[in-house]
Design a protein around this motif. Structure first.
Motif, PDB file in Angstrom:
ATOM      1  N   ILE A 130      21.006 -20.649 -18.553  1.00 38.54           N
ATOM      2  CA  ILE A 130      21.723 -19.378 -18.617  1.00 38.54           C
ATOM      3  C   ILE A 130      23.182 -19.644 -18.276  1.00 38.54           C
ATOM      4  O   ILE A 130      23.485 -20.156 -17.202  1.00 38.54           O
ATOM      5  CB  ILE A 130      21.113 -18.359 -17.641  1.00 38.54           C
ATOM      6  N   PHE A 131      24.059 -19.280 -19.202  1.00 37.39           N
ATOM      7  CA  PHE A 131      25.479 -19.494 -18.969  1.00 37.39           C
ATOM      8  C   PHE A 131      26.222 -18.188 -18.732  1.00 37.39           C
ATOM      9  O   PHE A 131      27.400 -18.196 -18.428  1.00 37.39           O
ATOM     10  CB  PHE A 131      26.106 -20.239 -20.157  1.00 37.39           C
ATOM     11  N   ASN A 132      25.568 -17.072 -18.864  1.00 38.35           N
ATOM     12  CA  ASN A 132      26.202 -15.777 -18.665  1.00 38.35           C
ATOM     13  C   ASN A 132      25.841 -15.287 -17.260  1.00 38.35           C
ATOM     14  O   ASN A 132      24.954 -14.471 -17.071  1.00 38.35           O
ATOM     15  CB  ASN A 132      25.727 -14.787 -19.732  1.00 38.35           C
ATOM     16  N   HIS A 133      26.555 -15.782 -16.264  1.00 33.06           N
ATOM     17  CA  HIS A 133      26.291 -15.397 -14.883  1.00 33.06           C
ATOM     18  C   HIS A 133      27.618 -15.214 -14.166  1.00 33.06           C
ATOM     19  O   HIS A 133      28.692 -15.397 -14.740  1.00 33.06           O
ATOM     20  CB  HIS A 133      25.404 -16.434 -14.182  1.00 33.06           C
ATOM     21  N   ARG A 134      27.601 -14.821 -12.912  1.00 32.23           N
ATOM     22  CA  ARG A 134      28.835 -14.499 -12.201  1.00 32.23           C
ATOM     23  C   ARG A 134      29.686 -15.716 -11.881  1.00 32.23           C
ATOM     24  O   ARG A 134      30.818 -15.579 -11.441  1.00 32.23           O
ATOM     25  CB  ARG A 134      28.523 -13.724 -10.926  1.00 32.23           C
ATOM     26  N   GLY A 135      29.177 -16.905 -12.072  1.00 43.74           N
ATOM     27  CA  GLY A 135      29.967 -18.104 -11.846  1.00 43.74           C
ATOM     28  C   GLY A 135      31.098 -18.257 -12.843  1.00 43.74           C
ATOM     29  O   GLY A 135      32.052 -18.986 -12.596  1.00 43.74           O
ATOM     30  N   ARG A 136      31.023 -17.553 -13.976  1.00 44.29           N
ATOM     31  CA  ARG A 136      32.085 -17.667 -14.974  1.00 44.29           C
ATOM     32  C   ARG A 136      33.355 -16.957 -14.528  1.00 44.29           C
ATOM     33  O   ARG A 136      34.420 -17.162 -15.106  1.00 44.29           O
ATOM     34  CB  ARG A 136      31.620 -17.122 -16.318  1.00 44.29           C
TER      35      ARG A 136
END
Length: 104
Positions: A88-94
């Motif tokens: 999953i690349f759509n998380h708050r780390g972006r």
């Protein structure tokens, strides 16, 4: 049943008996109108024995310790497949920049 479990139950029973004996002793002192200074020596001895048994059971009952090294295979609960469906690349780390040029 494991020996550690039986010893732990026996330790808890000894501790509960020591608590009950102390409550009973305080009630007796209230009837005799004396002041409570400390529990009797047999109760203190029960507390020490019960504590030692419970500590021994807590250290022996859980079983063997597992490795804490991240690369160890024996502490992995589930090994995930190498497919990209679980990534999953759509998380708050972006929201954070990938590299911060700060020195502490």
């Amino acid at each position: 049943m494991n020996l550690g479990f039986v010893v732990g139950v026996f330790g808890v029973l000894i501790l509960s008996h020591a608590a009950y004996s102390t409550i009973q002793y305080r009630g007796l002192l209230k009837i005799m109108e004396e002041e409570f200074s400390r529990p009797p020596m047999n109760v203190i001895l029960e507390l020490i024995i019960g504590l030692a048994l419970c500590m021994w059971a807590a250290l022996t009952f859980p079983g063997k310790f597992l490795s804490i090294h991240p690369d160890s295979d024996e502490n992995r609960a589930v090994s995930l497949p190498d497919s990209s469906e679980f990534m999953i690349f759509n998380h708050r780390g972006r929201l954070f920049p990938p590299e911060i040029d700060m020195k502490f």
